[in-house]
Design a protein around this motif. Structure first.
Motif, PDB file in Angstrom:
ATOM      1  N   UNK A 195       0.848  -1.199   0.000  1.00 44.63           N
ATOM      2  CA  UNK A 195       0.000   0.000   0.000  1.00 44.63           C
ATOM      3  C   UNK A 195       0.879   1.242   0.000  1.00 44.63           C
ATOM      4  N   UNK A 196       0.361   2.333  -0.559  1.00 46.78           N
ATOM      5  CA  UNK A 196       1.124   3.578  -0.550  1.00 46.78           C
ATOM      6  C   UNK A 196       0.175   4.759  -0.507  1.00 46.78           C
ATOM      7  N   UNK A 197       0.749   5.942  -0.389  1.00 48.65           N
ATOM      8  CA  UNK A 197      -0.107   7.122  -0.231  1.00 48.65           C
ATOM      9  C   UNK A 197      -0.911   7.429  -1.481  1.00 48.65           C
ATOM     10  N   UNK A 198      -0.536   6.874  -2.640  1.00 48.35           N
ATOM     11  CA  UNK A 198      -1.382   7.024  -3.834  1.00 48.35           C
ATOM     12  C   UNK A 198      -2.778   6.477  -3.594  1.00 48.35           C
ATOM     13  N   UNK A 199      -2.861   5.407  -2.799  1.00 46.10           N
ATOM     14  CA  UNK A 199      -4.159   4.809  -2.511  1.00 46.10           C
ATOM     15  C   UNK A 199      -5.116   5.802  -1.870  1.00 46.10           C
TER      16      UNK A 199
END
Length: 772
Positions: A195-199
């Motif tokens: 998971x990353x902050x783009x999500x």
């Protein structure tokens, strides 16, 4: 389940008010006040010499990339004075600070005592100077050696029943080199839980653009803004979130562009800009930006776009080809006839009611657009964080396709990314849904078979930890608990982990909301000199418009016990895999050129990476839309058909969107003032329309509680001060992370699974103090 929420005072246990002060709403952004504010922060944190040395190299060719937003630097000459904005200066001040947290600080301050502080107070403590470990049952962090830290993490990962029980989060500040190594390490370990902050921000943009145009990135260059005839800004506040964008808008306007802005708040940066590097800017002359401001209701964007399209289509039918680019549509798109029929079936009065924009202003918009083809649409989280976000962004694409405004100079899509390398992280393979091509290249180049099953994004990671299905959380940067939705639920999830690990520069809330054990791994910042075995290294980043450029720190690190993110990944990999790895982690640890060689072999568009990244200003990645092609299954751009949707609301409900103050970037709080909005010394406020205030028997300055009841679960944010503000009726705005507690983890955008932080239904209740 009873939970100790003392670690999250900004959610259910607010500290005392700091004393709200009110001022006038500003009409002009930046100018001399921004310069003064920047210098005060930099000198106060880093000292004059260290601070000015950092600012002089910030965003300069051969310098270091801003750790704040992802707005691009000019391709040609950069400012000889200051190639940064107020927020960039503040971000550098935080990173270059002279304050450092030694073992004595942690010995004197328990986790519970630190947790009583606000996020602003926690962040102001300084840089973490050495690895720290919180044993099970302990009350204080204690120092730990790097080798012991890596050993504990490796042992914990080995003890899991499956690699899928580990979560590996990435923030947007991670460099290309670190991100590539990180995803390689995680996939060699055996999971795609990346998971990353783009999500949480532009995932909706990536999905919408990928499905409709064939690439999940914007198509414009910075120079296109200078050539545009019309620039439309939707759901974005550049004055606070991307201040350097104002210079580009001003240049475009001076070259003849008309600027149309649609936003629920009349943000200062949309209205006027005073460039402090020009004489006119210093004198506040020639500052106007927006030509037409559309004071739209929250989530009224799709209805507005459909109304505009309806009138454009009607105008074109009077003289076919005079308004729409029929040649472009015929050559490059599919689905236009069905789309036109769908638009004709819409009820214009209903569209006007839903968006809140008058027919007169919609006609003004159409008049501006009617005979223009060089059109750019810019947007940010005001569009991406709604349930219908993907379809709304596809509606933006529909408008551009009708006008033939993609694949030509001065035209195209411009999603404005938030963090400085969030787009680069995704390019490097930080994604829970890797492509088959990426996995095949990894297998070919590194000799192991990466997992093919999709992993968990942010929302699903939180749910997995909460259910006990994920037991280790590893964060490569960021402040996970403050950035994510449903704060209490997310805190419960993290506390159920056996181990939480954070690679960080500074202390933050997520270090205090921890698993049974916790480790802080302190890393170098962008401004720090990165030297490996006596050899200075550099990293690279990708900005919002697809430029890859180098970044080289110039400050002596505040501690000798810090490691870079690439070195942290390599040493952790060696601790975990030992001699069994098929990857030469030693090579990558000792020479970042070797990392870039590996990227070149694995990621398309990075031919001659080490050579081209050394060119001042870097290089552009390929972009099919920019080149006038569409990498969809049909090789055509797709018109999208979607209904206008609204959420059911009761009579006394209000729609809330979370916003940033001018004194913050993402979850980093620089101060307690929101200068442009005239709000000082307080963050626990709710901006409301005066009619909504009076109709509820309330008044400006009253203290209220905010309540959300999504899925039958009551979520409460206590003690907020009402601030009367020009926002449409039925709409409210609050700062995050203070109201992330109200954003349900189960309320997400269709397809992208992004939390709906701009579309929270709430009720207002007058706060009643409980007397002892």
């Amino acid at each position: 389940m009873d939970m100790d929420n003392s670690s999250i005072p900004d959610a259910e246990n607010p500290e005392k008010f700091t004393g709200l002060k009110r001022g006038k709403i500003k009409t002009i952004a930046a100018g001399i006040p921004a310069v003064v504010s920047s210098m005060e922060k930099v000198v106060g944190e880093a000292g004059f010499s260290r601070g000015m040395k950092a600012l002089w190299s910030l965003n300069k060719k051969g310098g270091f990339d801003c750790p704040s937003c992802a707005w691009p630097d000019p391709d040609d000459e950069r400012s000889p004075v200051a190639e940064y904005c107020e927020n960039g200066a503040r971000a550098v001040a935080e990173e270059a600070t002279a304050k450092k947290l030694t073992p004595s600080f942690f010995a004197e301050n328990s986790v519970s005592d630190l947790a009583k502080l606000s996020d602003y107070e926690i962040g102001g403590k300084g840089r973490v100077a050495q690895p720290m470990f919180l044993p099970k049952g302990a009350t204080h962090y204690q120092p730990i050696s790097w080798d012991d830290a890596f050993g504990k993490i490796a042992a914990s990962l080995k003890n899991l029943a499956s690699p899928d029980e580990a979560i590996f989060y990435t923030s947007g500040r991670t460099s290309n080199e670190a991100a590539f190594l990180y995803q390689l390490f995680v996939r060699e370990y055996g999971t795609n839980n990346l998971p990353d902050c783009s999500n949480m921000c532009h995932e909706s943009s990536g999905v919408a653009l990928g499905e409709s145009l064939g690439i999940g990135k914007g198509s414009v260059k910075l120079s296109d803004l200078y050539e545009a005839e019309v620039i439309i800004i939707l759901g974005q506040n550049p004055g606070t979130n991307h201040p350097r964008m104002l210079s580009a808008l001003q240049k475009g306007k001076r070259n003849g562009a008309k600027i149309i802005s649609a936003n629920p708040l009349p943000e200062t940066g949309l209205m006027g800009f005073s460039n402090p590097q020009t004489v006119k800017g210093v004198l506040d002359i020639d500052t106007a930006l927006t030509d037409l401001f559309l004071h739209i209701k929250i989530n009224g964007d799709m209805a507005l776009l459909k109304a505009i399209q309806m009138l454009l289509i009607e105008e074109d039918e009077k003289n076919p080809g005079s308004v729409l680019d029929l040649d472009f549509i015929k050559k490059n798109t599919i689905g236009v006839e069905d789309f036109k029929q769908h638009i004709k079936e819409q009820n214009l009065d209903e569209l006007i009611k839903t968006c809140g924009i008058s027919l007169t202003q919609i006609k003004e918009t159409v008049e501006i657009l009617k005979h223009k083809t060089k059109i750019i649409v810019c947007w940010a989280m005001g569009l991406t964080q709604h349930k219908n976000a993907v379809d709304t962004i596809k509606e933006v694409v529909n408008l551009l396709l009708l006008k033939g405004s993609i694949g030509k100079p001065g035209a195209g899509t411009c999603p404005v990314r938030g963090h400085s390398n969030v787009q680069g992280d995704r390019t490097m393979g930080i994604w829970e849904k890797p492509t088959d091509d990426l996995l095949q290249k990894i297998e070919e180049n590194f000799g192991f078979v990466p997992p093919k099953e999709h992993g968990l994004d942010v929302v699903n990671s939180i749910k997995a930890m909460h259910a006990g299905k994920a037991k280790i959380f590893f964060g490569m940067g960021g402040n996970f608990v403050s950035a994510t939705p449903d704060t209490i639920y997310t805190a419960e999830a993290l506390r159920k982990c056996s181990l939480t690990v954070h690679v960080s520069t500074k202390l933050n809330r997520s270090h205090l909301v921890h698993g049974e054990e916790a480790i802080i791994l302190p890393c170098l910042g962008r401004s720090d000199i990165d030297s490996v075995n006596g050899e200075k290294q550099f990293i690279s980043c990708e900005n919002s418009m697809g430029v890859i450029q180098s970044s080289k720190g110039i400050l002596k690190p505040i501690s000798d016990d810090l490691l870079s993110e690439p070195v942290i990944v390599c040493r952790l990999a060696k601790a975990l895999f030992g001699n069994s790895s098929t990857v030469n982690w030693d090579d990558y640890e000792n020479n970042y050129d070797k990392i870039r060689d590996a990227i070149e072999k694995t990621i398309p568009g990075f031919e001659k990476y080490n050579e081209r990244v050394r060119i001042p200003g870097g290089f552009y990645l390929p972009n099919c839309n920019r080149e006038g092609t569409f990498d969809t299954p049909t090789t055509k751009a797709h018109f999208n058909i979607a209904p206008v949707t609204t959420l059911p609301m009761e009579k006394d409900d209000l729609m809330m969107m979370t916003i940033r103050s001018h004194d913050q970037f993402n979850t980093t709080i620089y101060g307690l003032n929101d200068r442009y909005r005239g709000i000082y010394n307080e963050r626990r406020v709710i901006l409301m329309n005066e009619n909504d205030i009076s109709s509820r028997g309330l008044k400006d300055g009253d203290v209220v509680d905010l309540v959300n009841n999504h899925d039958g679960i009551e979520r409460v944010a206590n003690k907020f001060i009402i601030v009367k503000y020009p926002i449409p009726e039925g709409c409210t705005a609050t700062y995050f992370p203070e109201t992330n507690v109200l954003v349900p983890v189960s309320s997400v955008a269709d397809k992208s699974n992004t939390p709906t932080s701009k579309q929270v239904i709430l009720k207002i209740k007058k706060h009643l103090e409980i007397m002892a």
